[in-house]
Design an enzyme around this catalytic site. Structure first.
Site, short mmCIF file in Angstrom:
data_model
loop_
_atom_site.label_atom_id
_atom_site.label_comp_id
_atom_site.label_asym_id
_atom_site.label_seq_id
_atom_site.Cartn_x
_atom_site.Cartn_y
_atom_site.Cartn_z
N CYS A 161 45.08 95.26 83.62
CA CYS A 161 43.86 94.44 83.69
C CYS A 161 42.64 95.11 83.08
O CYS A 161 41.69 94.45 82.72
CB CYS A 161 43.51 94.13 85.13
SG CYS A 161 44.73 93.13 85.89
N1 CO8 Z 1 52.14 76.87 96.23
C1 CO8 Z 1 52.07 76.67 97.58
N2 CO8 Z 1 52.01 77.66 98.48
C2 CO8 Z 1 52.02 78.93 98.00
C3 CO8 Z 1 52.09 79.21 96.64
C4 CO8 Z 1 52.15 78.12 95.74
N3 CO8 Z 1 52.23 78.32 94.41
N4 CO8 Z 1 52.06 80.55 96.47
C5 CO8 Z 1 51.98 81.09 97.70
N5 CO8 Z 1 51.97 80.10 98.63
C6 CO8 Z 1 51.92 80.25 100.09
C7 CO8 Z 1 52.34 81.66 100.51
O1 CO8 Z 1 53.74 81.80 100.54
C8 CO8 Z 1 51.71 81.73 101.88
O2 CO8 Z 1 52.50 81.04 102.80
P1 CO8 Z 1 52.67 81.60 104.30
O3 CO8 Z 1 51.28 81.62 104.86
O4 CO8 Z 1 53.58 80.61 104.92
O5 CO8 Z 1 53.25 82.97 104.14
C9 CO8 Z 1 50.41 80.97 101.71
O6 CO8 Z 1 50.61 80.11 100.56
C10 CO8 Z 1 49.22 81.85 101.46
O7 CO8 Z 1 49.61 82.84 100.47
P2 CO8 Z 1 48.72 84.04 100.07
O8 CO8 Z 1 48.17 84.71 101.30
O9 CO8 Z 1 49.47 84.87 99.07
O10 CO8 Z 1 47.54 83.24 99.35
P3 CO8 Z 1 46.18 83.79 98.86
O11 CO8 Z 1 45.12 82.95 99.39
O12 CO8 Z 1 46.06 85.26 99.01
O13 CO8 Z 1 46.25 83.49 97.27
C11 CO8 Z 1 46.57 84.77 95.26
C12 CO8 Z 1 47.24 84.12 96.46
C13 CO8 Z 1 45.93 83.66 94.44
C14 CO8 Z 1 47.62 85.47 94.43
C15 CO8 Z 1 45.48 85.75 95.75
O14 CO8 Z 1 45.98 86.58 96.75
C16 CO8 Z 1 44.93 86.61 94.64
O15 CO8 Z 1 44.50 86.15 93.61
N6 CO8 Z 1 44.84 87.90 94.89
C17 CO8 Z 1 44.27 88.82 93.92
C18 CO8 Z 1 45.35 89.30 93.11
C19 CO8 Z 1 44.89 89.93 91.84
O16 CO8 Z 1 43.75 89.95 91.44
N7 CO8 Z 1 45.83 90.48 91.18
C20 CO8 Z 1 45.60 91.05 89.94
C21 CO8 Z 1 46.62 90.52 89.06
S1 CO8 Z 1 46.19 90.68 87.40
C22 CO8 Z 1 46.65 92.20 86.90
O17 CO8 Z 1 46.68 93.11 87.63
C23 CO8 Z 1 47.09 92.34 85.50
C24 CO8 Z 1 48.51 92.73 85.52
C25 CO8 Z 1 49.07 92.73 84.16
C26 CO8 Z 1 49.23 91.39 83.54
C27 CO8 Z 1 50.48 90.72 83.87
C28 CO8 Z 1 50.82 89.67 82.86
C29 CO8 Z 1 52.03 88.85 83.20
#
Ligand code: CO8
Length: 374
Positions: free
Chosen positions: A157
């Site tokens: 990132c």
């Molecule tokens: N649809 C419906 N429900 C879902 C989905 C979906 N698509 N996905 C997850 N859920 C469910 C989960 O399973 C969970 O269910 P339960 O409560 O029953 O366990 C519930 O929804 C809530 O899940 P989360 O707690 O995971 O949800 P969040 O509110 O935390 O949102 C996010 C998930 C959007 C992923 C959020 O946590 C986030 O954005 N976090 C920050 C992450 C971040 O910034 N990461 C950096 C990544 S980028 C990077 O590092 C670059 C890497 C290199 C590039 C890669 C290229 C491929």
């Protein structure tokens, strides 16, 4: 002698194809139904976990993403493939990643009033390169008729901001006069379209930035780079195991751990305070307080992260004018997000206005530049 260094132009290229949340979810849900039907007995026996449905509403609410661009759409939504179908090119042909890098590079060169002859370094900085060597940057350098040198660097990132740091330092030190940093983020081949938690996160894009001595800059919109700051802190919470040792491990390139995967909630909780502290320290180095920063060009991983970081700094919710969001249109584009925001939203600032470019994510890594409109 120490020189003033400026960002003199940027270029943004986006693919012609998009995938909306609705399209993505429809395809994933059909895939999940197929998977669950094929594995019904094992799911019943408790040896395989059923795949739950995804939801377009969840994606928008949890991330701020409405759609993403994709370099080649064919295959990505095909339930029998779940992977873009990018045809292999001959070794003599321009590689996919060099091609998209050049699209953005040409736009940046127009914006900065530069030709290949004016530039002496090309840095290709991104989350993945298509191959290890020869460097994509050298291929781009060759195609644009640039003399000097080029190299690739991978910092997930923070590749874009860390690349700009290198460019800034080289120009400042006098070892280069004009550096082009390009972020050709071809993320789609590393997205696990079969995984509900991550299938929605990334999009493809390419951004290029030209950084040079103030005295050679002639473009309409220039930003002096006052300083750069970087920090890293090891974490396994965002990880991809894909790499060249994989074959020797006898591992499949299609195994889930070879794709991008993360503990999203942990990342959110750990990175937001880290980024806010980093930014506070960086602007503090210039005796600036948060309310003196006219614009925050922040990493684009999640709208709620950006809101929280700004709240920590400003003690209020940021407006689109304070901290522009491009996630709705582009999704997370690995390192490119903050520079897309910069490209789209920098011309309206006035001479003397301060701004901050900042990335945060895998590694963990945080990179920032304090800039001032010339
Ligand atoms: N649809 C419906 N429900 C879902 C989905 C979906 N698509 N996905 C997850 N859920 C469910 C989960 O399973 C969970 O269910 P339960 O409560 O029953 O366990 C519930 O929804 C809530 O899940 P989360 O707690 O995971 O949800 P969040 O509110 O935390 O949102 C996010 C998930 C959007 C992923 C959020 O946590 C986030 O954005 N976090 C920050 C992450 C971040 O910034 N990461 C950096 C990544 S980028 C990077 O590092 C670059 C890497 C290199 C590039 C890669 C290229 C491929």
């Amino acid at each position: 002698m120490s020189q003033a260094v400026v960002i003199s132009g940027t270029g943004l290229w986006k693919p012609e194809h998009t995938i909306t949340n609705e399209e993505l979810v429809e395809s994933y849900n059909a895939y999940a139904d197929k998977y669950n039907a094929e594995n019904a007995e094992a799911i019943e026996a408790g040896t395989v976990v059923a795949k739950p449905h995804s939801s377009a509403e969840f994606i928008y609410k949890a991330s701020g993403i409405k759609q993403r661009y994709i370099y080649i759409k064919e295959g990505a939504l095909d339930v029998n493939r779940m992977m873009p179908n990018i045809p292999a090119r001959a070794e003599e042909a321009l590689s996919d990643q060099a091609e998209i890098a050049i699209h953005a590079a040409k736009k940046a060169m127009v914006a900065a009033n530069k030709t290949g002859k004016d530039i002496d370094v090309v840095i290709v900085a991104c989350a993945y390169t298509q191959r290890y060597y020869p460097a994509i940057a050298i291929e781009v350098q060759n195609a644009l008729g640039i003399e000097g040198f080029g190299f690739d660097m991978l910092v997930a990132c923070s590749a874009a901001t860390f690349g700009l740091h290198r460019g800034y330092e080289m120009v400042k030190a006098g070892t280069a006069k004009c550096v082009m940093v390009i972020n050709p983020e071809l993320t789609s081949p590393q997205v696990n379209y079969m995984d509900r938690d991550s299938h929605f996160i990334f999009g493809d894009v390419s951004v290029a930035t030209i950084i040079e001595k103030a005295e050679t800059a002639t473009s309409a919109h220039q930003y002096e780079v006052l300083s750069t700051r970087a920090m890293t802190h090891f974490s396994n919470n965002i990880r991809s195991n894909f790499g060249y040792v994989m074959n020797a491990n006898n591992d499949s390139p299609l195994a889930a751990e070879q794709y991008f995967h993360q503990q999203g909630r942990k990342v959110f909780k750990e990175v937001c305070p880290m980024a806010a502290k980093h930014i506070e320290n960086h602007i503090g180095q210039h005796d600036l307080s948060a309310d003196q920063i006219k614009r925050w060009w922040l990493h684009q991983a999640n709208i709620n992260m950006n809101r929280l970081i700004c709240k920590m700094l400003l003690d209020r919710q940021p407006s689109q004018e304070d901290a522009p969001i491009v996630l709705d249109e582009f999704a997370n584009t690995a390192s490119a997000g903050s520079l897309i925001a910069f490209n789209r939203y920098n011309e309206d600032l006035e001479s003397g206005d301060f701004g901050l470019i900042c990335s945060f994510g895998a590694g963990y890594s945080i990179g920032s530049l304090v800039v001032r409109k010339v």
